[in-house]
Write an enzyme that holds these catalytic residues in place. Structure first.
Site: not given
Ligand code: G3P
Length: 218
Positions: A87
């Site tokens: 990643k």
């Molecule tokens: O894969 C990216 C993700 O972890 C972001 O999610 O909910 O932290 O915006 P969030």
């Protein structure tokens, strides 16, 4: 559509595997920190454990932001297990590194995508996946799902093999709308995947069926 779970929590990953619908895992440095995983050895060993639980792609994020560092970390991650996808953040050095990895046959997931232009650039560099963050765009009053639509359309116009991995998917309607728009993959917490099970009429209907069966069968 592939379902990835967005966590470094081994119990949640195991539960999703047991449900029988899990295609892969995405992690990021914040999710690893949340599990208290510290230091390179611990991080590497945690990725190996995840790869042993799930039969599918596991995104492991580099920390370096310079080209040489991204290549060094990415190659070490890719060596860990055939399921590892490196990643890489959407930055200039990241795009160059994605091109390098793609020529070497190492799978990549370009993360922190917030515009269609960024997704196009990552696809041209040969990324296996791009990760547009739906929820974080919604958080700032933009339309995360509109971005998914744009990227799906652009990749389809040119037949790019790069898969649209909708990330930052926070709830069931997000997931369903990503499916309607043709995202190749969604990644979300376990609660969103298990949330797909629920409807009050399912619970009510089942209770009635079981009660009627019991009336006749004792
Ligand atoms: O894969 C990216 C993700 O972890 C972001 O999610 O909910 O932290 O915006 P969030």
């Amino acid at each position: 559509m592939k379902f990835f779970i967005d966590t470094a929590n081994l119990k949640d990953i195991q539960e999703a595997v047991e449900l029988g619908v899990l295609d892969g895992v995405t992690t990021n440095p914040s999710l690893m920190a949340k599990e208290g995983i510290r230091g390179t050895d611990a991080v590497m060993s945690h990725y190996k454990k995840i790869c042993e639980i799930v039969d599918g792609d596991v995104s492991a994020e580099v920390i370096a932001t310079d080209y040489e560092g991204i290549i060094r970390e990415g190659e070490a991650l890719a060596e860990l297990h055939p399921n590892i996808v490196v990643k890489v953040p959407m930055i200039r050095e990241g795009v160059k590194a994605i091109k390098y990895f793609s020529e070497k046959g190492i799978k990549t997931n370009c993360t922190l995508i917030f515009t269609a232009g960024q997704a196009l650039l990552a696809a041209k560099a040969g990324a296996t996946y791009v990760s547009p963050f739906v929820g974080r765009l919604d958080d700032i009053g933009a339309d995360g799902l509109q971005l998914i639509q744009q990227i799906v359309d652009i990749f389809s116009n040119y037949g790019y093999p790069t898969q649209v991995l909708a990330a930052s998917v926070r709830h069931v309607p997000h997931l369903i709308q990503c499916a309607e728009l043709g995202a190749d993959v969604v990644t979300c917490p376990l609660s969103v995947i298990t949330g797909l099970l629920n409807h009050p009429l399912t619970d009510k209907g089942l209770a009635t069926f079981l009660a009627d069966h019991a009336k006749v069968n004792g």
